[in-house]
Enzyme design. Structure first.
Site, mmCIF file in Angstrom:
data_model
loop_
_atom_site.group_PDB
_atom_site.id
_atom_site.type_symbol
_atom_site.label_atom_id
_atom_site.label_comp_id
_atom_site.label_asym_id
_atom_site.label_seq_id
_atom_site.Cartn_x
_atom_site.Cartn_y
_atom_site.Cartn_z
ATOM 1 N N ASN A 16 0.812 -1.219 0.000
ATOM 2 C CA ASN A 16 0.000 0.000 0.000
ATOM 3 C C ASN A 16 0.848 1.273 0.000
ATOM 4 O OD1 ASN A 16 0.888 -0.138 2.616
ATOM 5 N ND2 ASN A 16 -1.112 -0.529 3.520
ATOM 6 N N ARG A 67 3.116 7.278 11.360
ATOM 7 C CA ARG A 67 2.540 6.769 12.600
ATOM 8 C C ARG A 67 2.309 7.928 13.546
ATOM 9 N NH1 ARG A 67 1.173 3.149 10.047
ATOM 10 N NH2 ARG A 67 1.668 0.937 10.272
ATOM 11 N N GLN A 86 -5.439 3.814 18.238
ATOM 12 C CA GLN A 86 -6.419 3.740 17.156
ATOM 13 C C GLN A 86 -7.454 2.670 17.491
ATOM 14 O OE1 GLN A 86 -3.733 5.208 13.375
ATOM 15 N NE2 GLN A 86 -4.409 3.116 13.407
ATOM 16 N N HIS A 145 -7.562 6.243 9.977
ATOM 17 C CA HIS A 145 -6.436 5.565 9.320
ATOM 18 C C HIS A 145 -6.940 4.808 8.086
ATOM 19 C CE1 HIS A 145 -2.482 3.136 10.041
ATOM 20 N NE2 HIS A 145 -2.612 3.562 8.803
HETATM 21 P P1 NDP Z 1 10.192 1.689 3.588
HETATM 22 O O1 NDP Z 1 10.789 0.642 4.452
HETATM 23 O O2 NDP Z 1 10.248 1.540 2.124
HETATM 24 O O3 NDP Z 1 10.822 3.095 3.942
HETATM 25 C C1 NDP Z 1 11.094 3.505 5.239
HETATM 26 C C2 NDP Z 1 12.258 4.467 5.156
HETATM 27 O O4 NDP Z 1 12.425 5.091 6.426
HETATM 28 C C3 NDP Z 1 13.570 3.795 4.801
HETATM 29 O O5 NDP Z 1 14.147 4.497 3.713
HETATM 30 C C4 NDP Z 1 14.387 3.959 6.083
HETATM 31 O O6 NDP Z 1 15.731 4.164 5.867
HETATM 32 C C5 NDP Z 1 13.824 5.250 6.608
HETATM 33 N N1 NDP Z 1 14.112 5.506 8.015
HETATM 34 C C6 NDP Z 1 14.048 4.664 9.063
HETATM 35 N N2 NDP Z 1 14.378 5.307 10.192
HETATM 36 C C7 NDP Z 1 14.650 6.589 9.853
HETATM 37 C C8 NDP Z 1 15.069 7.731 10.572
HETATM 38 N N3 NDP Z 1 15.270 7.661 11.900
HETATM 39 N N4 NDP Z 1 15.264 8.890 9.905
HETATM 40 C C9 NDP Z 1 15.080 8.951 8.569
HETATM 41 N N5 NDP Z 1 14.695 7.880 7.818
HETATM 42 C C10 NDP Z 1 14.484 6.723 8.463
HETATM 43 O O7 NDP Z 1 8.661 1.811 4.086
HETATM 44 P P2 NDP Z 1 7.442 2.524 3.377
HETATM 45 O O8 NDP Z 1 7.909 3.750 2.709
HETATM 46 O O9 NDP Z 1 6.632 1.564 2.596
HETATM 47 O O10 NDP Z 1 6.569 2.880 4.676
HETATM 48 C C11 NDP Z 1 7.063 3.805 5.637
HETATM 49 C C12 NDP Z 1 6.144 3.835 6.841
HETATM 50 O O11 NDP Z 1 4.883 4.365 6.472
HETATM 51 C C13 NDP Z 1 5.791 2.462 7.427
HETATM 52 O O12 NDP Z 1 6.785 2.007 8.330
HETATM 53 C C14 NDP Z 1 4.500 2.737 8.121
HETATM 54 O O13 NDP Z 1 4.734 3.184 9.453
HETATM 55 C C15 NDP Z 1 3.886 3.865 7.325
HETATM 56 N N6 NDP Z 1 2.751 3.390 6.528
HETATM 57 C C16 NDP Z 1 1.528 3.979 6.746
HETATM 58 C C17 NDP Z 1 0.422 3.514 6.072
HETATM 59 C C18 NDP Z 1 -0.910 4.164 6.256
HETATM 60 O O14 NDP Z 1 -1.921 3.564 5.899
HETATM 61 N N7 NDP Z 1 -0.975 5.383 6.757
HETATM 62 C C19 NDP Z 1 0.491 2.373 5.153
HETATM 63 C C20 NDP Z 1 1.856 1.915 4.900
HETATM 64 C C21 NDP Z 1 2.912 2.395 5.613
HETATM 65 P P3 NDP Z 1 16.734 3.112 5.226
HETATM 66 O O15 NDP Z 1 15.952 2.084 4.515
HETATM 67 O O16 NDP Z 1 17.554 3.974 4.342
HETATM 68 O O17 NDP Z 1 17.434 2.549 6.398
#
Ligand code: NDP
Length: 393
Positions: A147, A294, A323, A342
């Site tokens: 998603n 989140r 939630q 959400h």
């Molecule tokens: P990804 O794993 O593709 O991306 C997460 C990114 O966050 C990675 O690039 C990671 O870095 C980076 N990251 C982690 N910690 C930090 C930090 N402290 N500072 C900066 N960057 C950081 O996940 P998605 O993009 O698919 O999803 C991201 C988040 O979105 C999910 O974890 C979830 O919480 C939320 N989400 C919400 C949804 C909703 O319905 N509202 C649905 C789906 C997701 P790197 O990989 O470079 O280490």
């Protein structure tokens, strides 16, 4: 035989849908980075049907019962007397969606001696205590990418909604009580636009440029904005060049220069309450903050204070803690917000993908085949796959 406990949100208040506005979904095989969509051996649902609510059962009943397993589907998940606490004690597998999270705390994991697998039907496994999962040998898996684009579209919608003051203007059209205050004219244009701007030319930054963050950047580029990002790992140089991105080594240096900030990192100890009074105070006055990652990444009361003082011009998102949010949650009533429940990652399109991904994970589990690396968060007593890359326990 296994007991699978599936916690889903309640059916629509008008009952489980009998018809839908559209007849089909676009056909897709791959995500933008080339990863294949879920590839289960079978599917027992119509793509586009409501799968994430209790009666939809993620389309799993026929498959699981056909193998002789027991599927229990519930929505009552909070508190010690909930169906979740009752059913958890002898469950082998728990399935939950972030939109209606069944919080698998350390205490609950300790009460579930048979629990071996926790599947997130969606993305983001922060509702599971990962440290406890590691200690108890529970595998945690999610349907990576299922998603991400759904959320990226929601982010773009919310940025435009806030900057252009869409929701208050919409209220002028539908709210009959406003009729009298305009001397029968039906709306007041000056009121609608007193907070409305163009996005063009603004500095827009994302905290994290993973699947969602990068998709947001790509979608915003045609709006002729200046794009910024910060992340634990830098994007390939070619991508930075293509999108004309400015990289910032930390969140603070980015938010100081941005008019719009979108949060797209996972919730883990490093990011919990990242946006507190201190960080919000360092943003440009009148910045917009969009959080679909989140709720707990932002300090609840600090956000409300920043909107009241004018430090933030707007806040929008779809993620809360807990939630569903209690009736008196300040984000329901604070000024200049564009919150939704959400929902961004559970469109009917997204449900089709993550229900198929859940089925794929279950097929792998029961057939003793490895679960895709990209779906793994915890496995074999440690962070694994995507979990090892993006999370901290
Ligand atoms: P990804 O794993 O593709 O991306 C997460 C990114 O966050 C990675 O690039 C990671 O870095 C980076 N990251 C982690 N910690 C930090 C930090 N402290 N500072 C900066 N960057 C950081 O996940 P998605 O993009 O698919 O999803 C991201 C988040 O979105 C999910 O974890 C979830 O919480 C939320 N989400 C919400 C949804 C909703 O319905 N509202 C649905 C789906 C997701 P790197 O990989 O470079 O280490």
């Amino acid at each position: 035989m296994a007991k699978i406990l599936c916690v889903l949100y309640p059916d629509p208040v008008t009952g489980y849908p009998e018809t839908y506005p559209r007849d089909d979904l676009p056909k897709m095989d791959r995500y933008p980075d080339g990863q294949t969509l879920p590839t289960p051996k079978g599917l027992d649902f119509q793509p586009g049907a409501m799968l994430g609510s209790v009666s939809g059962e993620l389309g799993l009943r026929k498959y699981l019962e056909g193998l002789g397993h027991t599927l229990v589907v519930i929505s009552d998940k909070e508190g010690p007397d909930s169906a979740f606490e009752r059913e958890l004690v002898d469950a082998d597998i728990v399935i939950s969606q972030p939109f209606w999270p069944a919080y698998l705390t350390a205490e609950r994991i300790a009460k579930a001696p048979k629990l071996k697998l926790a599947i997130t039907a969606g993305i983001g496994s922060d509702h599971v205590d990962l440290k406890a999962a590691i200690e108890h040998g529970v595998t945690v898996a999610e349907v990576t990418y299922s998603n991400s684009i759904s959320v990226a579209e929601h982010v773009v919608m919310m940025i435009l909604g806030l900057v252009r003051n869409y929701l208050p203007s919409y209220q002028w059209v539908v709210n009959k009580n406003l009729w009298d205050t305009t001397g029968g004219q039906g709306w007041n244009i000056a009121d609608c636009i007193s907070r409305a701007y163009d996005l063009e030319g603004m500095e827009v930054g994302t905290v994290a440029a993973g699947r969602i963050g990068l998709a947001v950047l790509r979608r915003l580029q045609p709006f002729d904005v200046q794009l910024h990002y910060t992340d634990k790992h830098r994007l390939p140089e070619a991508v930075e060049r293509e999108l004309n991105l400015t990289f910032h080594p930390d969140v603070e240096s980015m938010i100081r220069v941005c008019d719009v900030v979108t949060i797209n990192c996972p919730l883990h100890p490093e990011t919990e309450h990242l946006f507190d009074d201190n960080l919000l105070g360092k943003m440009k006055r009148g910045a917009y903050l969009i959080n679909t990652a989140r709720g707990k990444i932002c300090d609840r009361d600090a956000v409300a204070r920043a909107l009241e003082s004018g430090q933030l011009a707007g806040y929008a998102g779809d993620v809360w803690f807990p939630q569903p949010a209690p009736k008196d949650h300040p984000w329901r009533t604070m000024p200049h917000h564009g919150m939704t429940p959400h929902v961004s990652g559970t469109t009917l399109s997204a449900q089709t993908r993550y229900a198929a991904g859940t089925r794929e994970i279950l097929e792998c589990w029961f057939e003793g085949r490895p679960i895709r690396e990209e779906y793994l968060i915890v496995d074999g007593g440690k962070l694994a796959g995507t979990g090892a890359h993006s999370y901290t326990a």
